[in-house]
Design a protein around this motif. Structure first.
Motif, PDB file in Angstrom:
ATOM      1  N   ARG A 110      51.441   0.327  31.955  1.00 15.97           N
ATOM      2  CA  ARG A 110      50.261   0.133  32.772  1.00 15.97           C
ATOM      3  C   ARG A 110      50.669  -0.154  34.223  1.00 15.97           C
ATOM      4  O   ARG A 110      51.490  -1.026  34.495  1.00 15.97           O
ATOM      5  N   PHE A 111      50.057   0.603  35.156  1.00 15.61           N
ATOM      6  CA  PHE A 111      50.287   0.446  36.589  1.00 15.61           C
ATOM      7  C   PHE A 111      48.947   0.162  37.275  1.00 15.61           C
ATOM      8  O   PHE A 111      47.889   0.268  36.659  1.00 15.61           O
ATOM      9  N   THR A 112      49.024  -0.156  38.566  1.00 12.72           N
ATOM     10  CA  THR A 112      47.854   0.042  39.427  1.00 12.72           C
ATOM     11  C   THR A 112      48.009   1.446  40.016  1.00 12.72           C
ATOM     12  O   THR A 112      49.100   2.032  40.002  1.00 12.72           O
ATOM     13  N   LYS A 113      46.927   1.983  40.551  1.00 13.59           N
ATOM     14  CA  LYS A 113      47.011   3.316  41.131  1.00 13.59           C
ATOM     15  C   LYS A 113      47.976   3.343  42.310  1.00 13.59           C
ATOM     16  O   LYS A 113      48.686   4.335  42.523  1.00 13.59           O
ATOM     17  N   VAL A 114      48.034   2.266  43.057  1.00 17.80           N
ATOM     18  CA  VAL A 114      48.956   2.202  44.191  1.00 17.80           C
ATOM     19  C   VAL A 114      50.401   2.221  43.705  1.00 17.80           C
ATOM     20  O   VAL A 114      51.244   2.949  44.239  1.00 17.80           O
ATOM     21  N   LEU A 115      50.714   1.444  42.683  1.00 22.24           N
ATOM     22  CA  LEU A 115      52.079   1.392  42.158  1.00 22.24           C
ATOM     23  C   LEU A 115      52.507   2.746  41.612  1.00 22.24           C
ATOM     24  O   LEU A 115      53.635   3.203  41.858  1.00 22.24           O
ATOM     25  N   TYR A 116      51.615   3.398  40.868  1.00 24.72           N
ATOM     26  CA  TYR A 116      51.954   4.701  40.285  1.00 24.72           C
ATOM     27  C   TYR A 116      52.181   5.734  41.385  1.00 24.72           C
ATOM     28  O   TYR A 116      53.125   6.533  41.321  1.00 24.72           O
ATOM     29  N   ALA A 117      51.332   5.707  42.410  1.00 21.81           N
ATOM     30  CA  ALA A 117      51.492   6.649  43.516  1.00 21.81           C
ATOM     31  C   ALA A 117      52.780   6.384  44.284  1.00 21.81           C
ATOM     32  O   ALA A 117      53.438   7.324  44.761  1.00 21.81           O
ATOM     33  N   SER A 173      38.657  -2.206  36.673  1.00 19.84           N
ATOM     34  CA  SER A 173      39.362  -1.421  35.657  1.00 19.84           C
ATOM     35  C   SER A 173      39.756  -0.051  36.183  1.00 19.84           C
ATOM     36  O   SER A 173      40.781   0.511  35.783  1.00 19.84           O
ATOM     37  N   GLU A 174      38.963   0.511  37.098  1.00 20.35           N
ATOM     38  CA  GLU A 174      39.279   1.826  37.643  1.00 20.35           C
ATOM     39  C   GLU A 174      40.520   1.799  38.523  1.00 20.35           C
ATOM     40  O   GLU A 174      41.104   2.850  38.798  1.00 20.35           O
ATOM     41  N   ASN A 175      40.926   0.631  38.958  1.00 17.76           N
ATOM     42  CA  ASN A 175      42.115   0.509  39.798  1.00 17.76           C
ATOM     43  C   ASN A 175      43.404   0.626  38.988  1.00 17.76           C
ATOM     44  O   ASN A 175      44.484   0.761  39.555  1.00 17.76           O
ATOM     45  N   GLN A 176      43.299   0.582  37.653  1.00 13.55           N
ATOM     46  CA  GLN A 176      44.482   0.653  36.795  1.00 13.55           C
ATOM     47  C   GLN A 176      44.776   2.098  36.387  1.00 13.55           C
ATOM     48  O   GLN A 176      43.894   2.956  36.382  1.00 13.55           O
ATOM     49  N   ILE A 225      46.656  -5.966  37.124  1.00 19.16           N
ATOM     50  CA  ILE A 225      47.988  -6.156  37.708  1.00 19.16           C
ATOM     51  C   ILE A 225      47.835  -6.295  39.217  1.00 19.16           C
ATOM     52  O   ILE A 225      47.338  -5.390  39.883  1.00 19.16           O
ATOM     53  N   TRP A 226      48.249  -7.437  39.724  1.00 17.21           N
ATOM     54  CA  TRP A 226      48.206  -7.669  41.164  1.00 17.21           C
ATOM     55  C   TRP A 226      49.412  -7.006  41.812  1.00 17.21           C
ATOM     56  O   TRP A 226      50.521  -7.012  41.259  1.00 17.21           O
ATOM     57  N   GLN A 227      49.200  -6.476  42.994  1.00 19.27           N
ATOM     58  CA  GLN A 227      50.286  -5.789  43.698  1.00 19.27           C
ATOM     59  C   GLN A 227      51.441  -6.739  43.998  1.00 19.27           C
ATOM     60  O   GLN A 227      52.599  -6.422  43.726  1.00 19.27           O
TER      61      GLN A 227
END
Length: 627
Positions: free
Chosen positions: A272-279, A207-210, A66-68
């Motif tokens: 499913r998020f990116t870590k940035v989106l979830y944070a 994958s770790e970024n998700q 997922i792109w920001q």
């Protein structure tokens, strides 16, 4: 790079436009094929092959990515009879997207050895910024533009000519050098190692970024996300950047519009998020309005029918729902591709062409709940990393592994610079300072040696140092105690601090209002001369300070008789103040004003306005009896 260069031409000098600057959080990349054996058509075909190879990489590594904001994309361009690829990507707050693009282009450069790639962002040559402690002294930002290229998996630099003044290159100059004298380019391993350091974690970092989380969301929204999970990115951004219009759209009674995703019929699904989106969602303090607040209360009380919902997950589910509503309704996002596609899906549902998933169908969907340990920060370990003592630690670290590695590298670079034996007061040897960077304009006289017999100052300094040490020790004890508290206790303390800050801010605003009011009153008094104490006491106007003519005059005469010759200056000031206050009162023309209000507050009432005592008597005569 990002500023005007020495060759910039102003109006009248052949002005050819202002230097172009990329918007914030945007990375740009251009790809040229440098091969003298290829014709223009063959070069174009080679570039199209580069595009196909990029598509293959995307299918291999980005199936669930997922792109920001925007994905990597390259367009075929022809300029000055030269074919090349150009693309830009807005990566928003996700720097990981920018480095993913660097990784892809570097990998493709190995497959296409005749491809020369340049990549830069708002800050300019960010690869050189990453390798700042390894670049030679001549490679400054002023000369670096168009000199840094990726070719055949390596970072290559076009050096500065000995006979020319150091300056940046035009793109055509750089391509001419690459084509005519490719051996002139330098491959500097130290720069390359530092510049590509973040790529060591790829491709596993993709994958770790998700991040996956199981959340309660409305059934209709579950269908939309099932159709395309990447819709979560613009929805989170719409919530993260919400404005008053967005919040109004969440309240049908105010916006008078029907909700596209009403907070009802909740189902539990994996999102499913990116870590940035979830944070970004997790860190937002938000009180949901109207039906969203009611839905949150039901989710927490288990009245919604969704089992095993924690408060944290319920809040995130409500935020996601609100974000999709803002995305679908706000005119600001109407032109987004995701918004148009969501509207088409909603129209199909309304028309009955598509049916919402049943409970049995949703139960068969895979669910995944990722560990949130990367959000937890151990501040003790974090302090160790900052001190350069975390490299050999056997603990799990302070948080996200990639962030920890990047911080460790940064501290390592800093310590290496500090420990450089060749470094002096002006910095590391060879880096040097620009003469304009040296502050030598001070005209302060040189400070001499202190008298050792002057023990008073020494004692004061020792007392100050001792007091500062005590305060620092108290701070350390308090900080260590704070670290041992639970999350709930920390949250309570933060809430109290926030409430106290709001009270102080309100008091500050009140003081500002009083200050403004005082300044307005002072300006009004000045305009009428009420504060001009330098006037002559024999100006011809008698001060009146009583509540009647005779009473005020008697008091003033009594005061004048008691004053001796030594009090003349004091008399002038009081006399003139009374005179000026009377003039300010007269300037109000019988209406309310600062002079009258001020004297009323002091318990003094002005008599009716009259220029002379005789005029005052005449105005107050009985018109019938002439008394």
């Amino acid at each position: 790079m990002s500023g005007t260069g020495d060759d910039f031409k102003w109006f009248g000098e052949g002005f050819d436009g202002f230097p172009k600057r990329l918007p914030e959080d945007v990375v740009e990349y251009i790809i040229f094929i440098i091969n003298s054996k290829l014709s223009a058509i063959q070069t174009r075909e080679r570039l199209q092959g580069f595009q196909r190879a990029l598509a293959t990489l995307e299918k291999k590594f980005l199936k669930e990515y997922i792109w920001q904001r925007e994905s990597i994309r390259m367009d075929l361009v022809c300029d000055n009879r030269r074919w090349f690829l150009r693309g830009t990507t807005n990566y928003g707050d996700s720097v990981a997207d920018e480095w993913l693009i660097v990784y892809f282009l570097r990998e493709l450069s190995q497959e296409f050895p005749d491809a020369w790639i340049r990549i830069y962002d708002t800050d300019g040559e960010f690869l050189l910024i990453e390798a700042a402690n390894a670049i030679p002294s001549w490679l400054t930002p002023e000369v670096a533009e168009n000199r840094v290229w990726i070719n055949n998996h390596h970072l290559c630099v076009i050096p500065v000519s000995d006979h020319d003044n150091p300056k940046s290159l035009a793109i055509e100059e750089a391509l001419s050098i690459i084509n005519d004298v490719p051996t002139k380019l330098q491959h500097l391993p130290k720069i390359e190692q530092e510049a590509f350091y973040r790529l060591k974690s790829f491709p596993s970092a993709i994958s770790e970024n998700q991040h996956h989380a199981t959340l309660p969301i409305p059934r209709k929204l579950a269908y939309i996300l099932r159709s395309n999970p990447s819709y979560i990115a613009p929805a989170v951004e719409a919530f993260y950047l919400r404005d008053p219009i967005s919040l109004r759209l969440l309240q049908p009674e105010k916006s008078r519009t029907q909700l596209n995703f009403p907070p009802e019929s909740f189902v539990s699904v994996s999102v499913r998020f990116t870590k940035v989106l979830y944070a970004q969602l997790l860190g937002q303090q938000w009180v949901p309005p109207g039906p969203y607040g009611e839905a949150l209360a039901k989710l927490i009380s288990k009245e919604s029918g969704v089992p095993s919902v924690s408060r944290e997950k319920a809040e995130i589910g409500i935020k996601v729902t609100a974000g999709f509503e803002m995305l679908a309704q706000h005119k600001l996002y109407a032109d987004k591709k995701a918004t148009r596609e969501i509207q088409l899906l909603l129209e199909d549902i309304e028309a009955g062409d598509e049916a919402l998933p049943s409970d049995d169908e949703i139960a068969r969907w895979p669910k995944r709940e990722d560990n949130e340990g990367w959000l937890d920060i151990d501040f003790v370990e974090f302090e160790k990393e900052l001190a350069g003592k975390g490299a050999g630690s056997t603990t799990r670290g302070f948080g996200d592994k990639n962030a920890q590695d990047n911080l460790r590298k940064m501290v390592e670079r800093f310590n290496k610079f500090i420990e450089d034996e060749d470094a002096g007061l002006d910095g590391a040897k060879g880096l040097g300072l620009d003469p304009m960077d040296i502050d030598n304009d001070s005209e302060a006289p040189p400070v001499g040696w202190e008298d050792p017999e002057d023990s008073d100052d020494s004692d004061d300094n020792e007392d100050d140092d001792e007091q500062a040490d005590k305060e620092f020790e108290e701070y350390e004890r308090t900080f260590e105690k704070f670290l041992t508290l639970s999350s709930a206790e920390k949250s309570a303390l933060l809430d109290d601090a926030r409430e106290l800050a709001q009270v102080e801010e309100a008091e500050k605003e009140e003081d500002e209002e009083i200050k403004k009011l005082s300044e307005m009153m002072e300006a009004e008094l000045f305009s009428h001369g009420a504060l001009n104490l330098g006037a002559k006491k024999n100006s011809g106007v008698k001060p009146v300070m009583g509540d009647g003519e005779g009473r005020g005059k008697a008091k003033l005469e009594e005061f004048l008789e008691e004053v001796d010759d030594n009090d003349v200056e004091y008399l002038d000031e009081d006399y003139n103040l009374a005179e000026n206050m009377l003039q300010a009162f007269k300037g109000q023309a019988g209406m309310a004003g600062p002079a009258g209000n001020l004297m009323s507050m002091m318990g003094i009432c002005f008599p009716p306005d009259a220029d002379t005592d005789e005029e005052f008597k005449n105005k107050n005569k009985d018109p019938v009896n002439n008394k």
